[in-house]
Design a protein around this motif. Structure first.
Motif, mmCIF file in Angstrom:
data_model
loop_
_atom_site.group_PDB
_atom_site.id
_atom_site.type_symbol
_atom_site.label_atom_id
_atom_site.label_comp_id
_atom_site.label_asym_id
_atom_site.label_seq_id
_atom_site.Cartn_x
_atom_site.Cartn_y
_atom_site.Cartn_z
ATOM 1 N N THR A 1 -74.116 53.841 73.960
ATOM 2 C CA THR A 1 -72.835 54.515 73.730
ATOM 3 C C THR A 1 -71.938 53.661 72.837
ATOM 4 O OG1 THR A 1 -71.868 53.545 75.733
ATOM 5 C CG2 THR A 1 -72.928 55.711 75.936
ATOM 6 N N MET A 2 -70.952 54.321 72.238
ATOM 7 C CA MET A 2 -70.015 53.631 71.369
ATOM 8 C C MET A 2 -68.879 53.015 72.195
ATOM 9 S SD MET A 2 -70.944 53.645 68.262
ATOM 10 C CE MET A 2 -72.023 54.493 67.101
ATOM 11 N N ALA A 3 -68.435 51.849 71.781
ATOM 12 C CA ALA A 3 -67.291 51.194 72.405
ATOM 13 C C ALA A 3 -66.337 50.763 71.305
ATOM 14 C CB ALA A 3 -67.723 49.989 73.226
ATOM 15 N N GLY A 4 -65.089 51.082 71.493
ATOM 16 C CA GLY A 4 -64.098 50.721 70.489
ATOM 17 C C GLY A 4 -62.740 50.526 71.121
ATOM 18 N N GLY A 5 -61.786 50.239 70.285
ATOM 19 C CA GLY A 5 -60.439 49.964 70.771
ATOM 20 C C GLY A 5 -59.882 48.768 70.029
ATOM 21 N N PRO A 6 -58.618 48.492 70.177
ATOM 22 C CA PRO A 6 -57.988 47.378 69.460
ATOM 23 C C PRO A 6 -58.666 46.029 69.683
ATOM 24 C CG PRO A 6 -56.303 48.814 70.340
ATOM 25 C CD PRO A 6 -57.612 49.305 70.887
ATOM 26 N N MET A 7 -59.282 45.815 70.853
ATOM 27 C CA MET A 7 -59.916 44.512 71.089
ATOM 28 C C MET A 7 -61.041 44.243 70.094
ATOM 29 S SD MET A 7 -60.427 46.880 73.614
ATOM 30 C CE MET A 7 -61.640 47.710 74.626
ATOM 31 N N TYR A 8 -61.635 45.319 69.553
ATOM 32 C CA TYR A 8 -62.747 45.121 68.621
ATOM 33 C C TYR A 8 -62.260 44.757 67.219
ATOM 34 C CZ TYR A 8 -65.896 46.622 72.259
ATOM 35 O OH TYR A 8 -66.602 46.691 73.434
ATOM 36 N N TYR A 9 -61.171 45.374 66.760
ATOM 37 C CA TYR A 9 -60.676 44.941 65.441
ATOM 38 C C TYR A 9 -60.016 43.567 65.551
ATOM 39 C CZ TYR A 9 -55.684 46.124 66.250
ATOM 40 O OH TYR A 9 -54.385 46.169 66.697
ATOM 41 N N MET A 10 -59.443 43.248 66.693
ATOM 42 C CA MET A 10 -58.853 41.923 66.893
ATOM 43 C C MET A 10 -59.929 40.844 66.853
ATOM 44 S SD MET A 10 -56.229 42.769 70.013
ATOM 45 C CE MET A 10 -54.834 43.899 69.811
ATOM 46 N N ASP A 11 -61.064 41.154 67.441
ATOM 47 C CA ASP A 11 -62.173 40.201 67.517
ATOM 48 C C ASP A 11 -62.967 40.169 66.214
ATOM 49 O OD1 ASP A 11 -64.402 38.692 68.118
ATOM 50 O OD2 ASP A 11 -64.787 39.641 70.052
ATOM 51 N N ARG A 12 -63.447 41.321 65.753
ATOM 52 C CA ARG A 12 -64.385 41.376 64.641
ATOM 53 C C ARG A 12 -63.728 41.255 63.273
ATOM 54 N NH1 ARG A 12 -67.632 46.445 64.656
ATOM 55 N NH2 ARG A 12 -69.194 45.199 63.534
ATOM 56 N N ARG A 13 -62.469 41.652 63.155
ATOM 57 C CA ARG A 13 -61.803 41.602 61.860
ATOM 58 C C ARG A 13 -60.763 40.489 61.774
ATOM 59 N NH1 ARG A 13 -59.927 40.532 57.898
ATOM 60 N NH2 ARG A 13 -59.176 41.800 56.146
ATOM 61 N N LEU A 14 -59.926 40.358 62.783
ATOM 62 C CA LEU A 14 -58.886 39.324 62.754
ATOM 63 C C LEU A 14 -59.387 37.967 63.230
ATOM 64 C CD1 LEU A 14 -55.825 41.323 64.160
ATOM 65 C CD2 LEU A 14 -56.245 40.659 61.781
ATOM 66 N N ASN A 15 -60.578 37.961 63.846
ATOM 67 C CA ASN A 15 -61.130 36.719 64.411
ATOM 68 C C ASN A 15 -60.168 36.075 65.408
ATOM 69 O OD1 ASN A 15 -63.574 36.766 62.862
ATOM 70 N ND2 ASN A 15 -62.387 36.069 61.077
ATOM 71 N N MET A 16 -59.503 36.914 66.170
ATOM 72 C CA MET A 16 -58.573 36.441 67.207
ATOM 73 C C MET A 16 -59.128 36.837 68.573
ATOM 74 S SD MET A 16 -54.802 37.284 65.631
ATOM 75 C CE MET A 16 -54.203 36.463 64.152
#
Length: 553
Positions: free
Chosen positions: A130-145
């Motif tokens: 299944t797909m998992a998404g949400g702000p935690m993923y862009y924070m982790d994968r894109r912002l490296n935070m």
């Protein structure tokens, strides 16, 4: 519980209740509205075409359709915020609060467009496919935070209880008890079992359930609301005039309502708007991550419809029901929650202009107010106080016809000790006439239409469907956050605790639940707003890429 309530209120005072929070929330939405060229207006019609499948492709990655993703997200937002939350906002800030709910929704349409697009762009496929998404993923994968992503995920788990679970259960139980007389613990237990049966099926069962329930519950609620609005049609014009006219001045005292300042109405309207449509909170992106599409911006456009449907349509309808019926400024017989009532020193009459001004200053926390909490002893004979020197305030109004019982049965006799405005006796039950709020206020308003007392049943049924579907959607948000934090094995223990919390909240203190909700929302919203601001340039480019690809098809 009273100590916990006071702690949460203090915490809310430096977070969501602080002067700066509404400006941050509206400011981010205002910035993106200008930066992206009013997408909530320009892409509005295109979004409807996407929702109804005009551009759907079965072979695109994802777990569900645009429509089902929208209804799942809507079921997470259309809940007690539309029935209890609007009533709570009007009770606190008067008609002006609804105007600021509108403002939150208009700019929130853009905020939601941004947060969903960015979160969908960085979604992942989990071990179970299944797909998992949400702000935690862009924070982790894109912002490296990673630290920010973890903080947000933890806040999501907390908020799943504070936003989607506890207030929903409490609102259902309160309404069902008032209408049908069923004990809250029984209502909570039965619905808790049903909740468990649905959420164990995962996103596909949740999406299928909400796709059927959301349209049905909207129609039921709309019929009941229009029956009140048309029955009081002569008050619709004055109601709109009050909403707009009070927006920049606050609402004057009238009836049992002691007035609300501009600052108070603004703050409460924005906060209730956020609770209702969740724009900026980062919850909806978790549901939209499941949508089948390769274009993140297309799902972002679907999501901008949510604040419009949730707040500008449904919350406005609820607001007009309450305002046109006049119940928001009337005192009604009710049971006083301990955290809602307090004694102040001195005798005040809300029919006396000078006393009303003093109470207005006190309730709106205006510097220089002279009212102090009462400390002393009150003699009570056969449930009625026979000594004076104080005023009992309940639900921000002067209480009348007050009676005291022990364990809701025997009339209280003796001396009631009050310290710093609060009665010391724990098993004391207090009844009387005062303003009411939350689901109880909306329930009363629905009896002022063509259906008469039958209108209360529409509220109870509508609230049950609204709130139950919200609890279902938020369980999914929470388990996606748990998946991010601790992996798929952590989901089942979370769901068990989630169901237990749902049952507990059905018979807990209403004001305590709302206080927890206010804090939970903010600790989830602030990291998300910070993150999307950092990605503003990428957001603009993502939208450009979408239209470039769209025009080539």
């Amino acid at each position: 519980m009273e100590g916990l309530h006071n702690f949460l209120v203090s915490l809310d005072g430096i977070l969501g209740g602080a002067w700066w929070f509404p400006f941050v929330l509206l400011g981010v939405g205002f910035f993106f509205t200008l930066y992206l060229g009013f997408p909530q207006v320009r892409y509005f019609m295109h979004a409807w075409k996407v929702v109804f499948g005009k551009f759907d492709k079965d072979d695109e990655p994802g777990d569900t359709t645009h429509f089902r993703a929208l209804t799942t997200a809507l079921s997470g937002t259309v809940g007690t915020g539309n029935i209890s939350g609007v009533a709570f906002a009007l009770y606190l800030g008067g008609p002006a609060a609804l105007f600021w709910m509108w403002a939150t929704a208009f700019f929130g349409m853009t905020t939601k467009f941004v947060e969903v697009t960015l979160s969908h762009k960085y979604r992942v496929q989990t071990e179970d496919g299944t797909m998992a998404g949400g702000p935690m993923y862009y924070m982790d994968r894109r912002l490296n935070m990673k630290w920010l992503a973890v903080a947000f995920a933890i806040a999501t788990v907390i908020s799943s209880f504070g936003t989607g679970n506890l207030p929903q259960s409490n609102g259902i139980a309160q309404s069902i008890e008032a209408t049908f007389g069923f004990e809250p613990v029984i209502v909570g237990s039965v619905l808790g079992i049903l909740l468990a049966l649905v959420i164990l099926g995962g996103i596909r069962r949740i999406a299928a359930f909400t796709a059927r329930v959301v349209p049905v519950m909207a129609v039921i609620y709309l019929i009941g609301a229009l029956a009140v609005i048309f029955a009081n049609v002569e008050n619709i014009g004055p109601s709109f005039a009050a909403i707009i006219g009070d927006a920049f001045s606050g609402t004057a005292a009238m009836g049992g309502f002691l007035g609300a300042s501009l600052a108070y109405a603004f703050n409460k309207g924005v906060n209730r708007g956020l609770f209702s449509n969740e724009a900026g909170q980062g919850s909806a992106p978790i549901a939209h991550a499941a949508a089948k599409t390769k274009e993140p911006a297309s799902e972002g456009m679907v999501s901008l419809l949510e604040p419009f449907i949730d707040t500008i349509l449904i919350c406005t309808i609820t607001g007009l029901v309450i305002l046109s019926s006049g119940v928001w400024k009337e005192k009604h017989q009710n049971h006083f929650d301990r955290s809602d009532m307090y004694y102040v020193d001195g005798v005040y009459d809300d029919k006396n202009t000078e006393d009303v001004q003093k109470l207005y200053n006190y309730l709106n926390d205006i510097d220089g107010h002279t009212i102090k909490p009462y400390t002393g002893s009150i003699t009570v004979v056969n449930g009625t106080a026979v000594t004076g020197g104080y005023t009992l305030i309940n639900a921000r109004s002067v209480a009348e016809d007050v009676t005291y019982t022990v364990n809701n049965e025997d009339a209280f006799n003796g001396n009631l000790k009050v310290v710093d405005g609060k009665p010391v006796k724990e098993n004391l039950d207090v009844h009387g006439k005062s303003l009411v709020h939350s689901a109880a206020l909306t329930t009363i308003a629905f009896t002022r239409g063509y259906f008469g007392h039958w209108g209360q049943y529409i509220v109870s049924i509508g609230l049950m469907l609204f709130a139950f579907s919200t609890a279902i959607a938020w369980s999914y948000y929470g388990d996606r956050a748990m998946t991010y934090l601790a992996g798929p094995r952590s989901v089942m223990p979370y769901r068990v605790i989630y169901v237990a919390g749902f049952i507990w909240a059905s018979f807990s203190d209403t004001t305590l639940v709302w206080a927890l909700s206010a804090v939970a929302i903010v600790i989830m919203t602030l990291p998300n707003l910070f993150g999307i601001l950092l990605l503003s340039k990428e957001m603009k480019q993502t939208v450009k890429d979408y239209w470039a690809n769209f025009n080539q098809k």
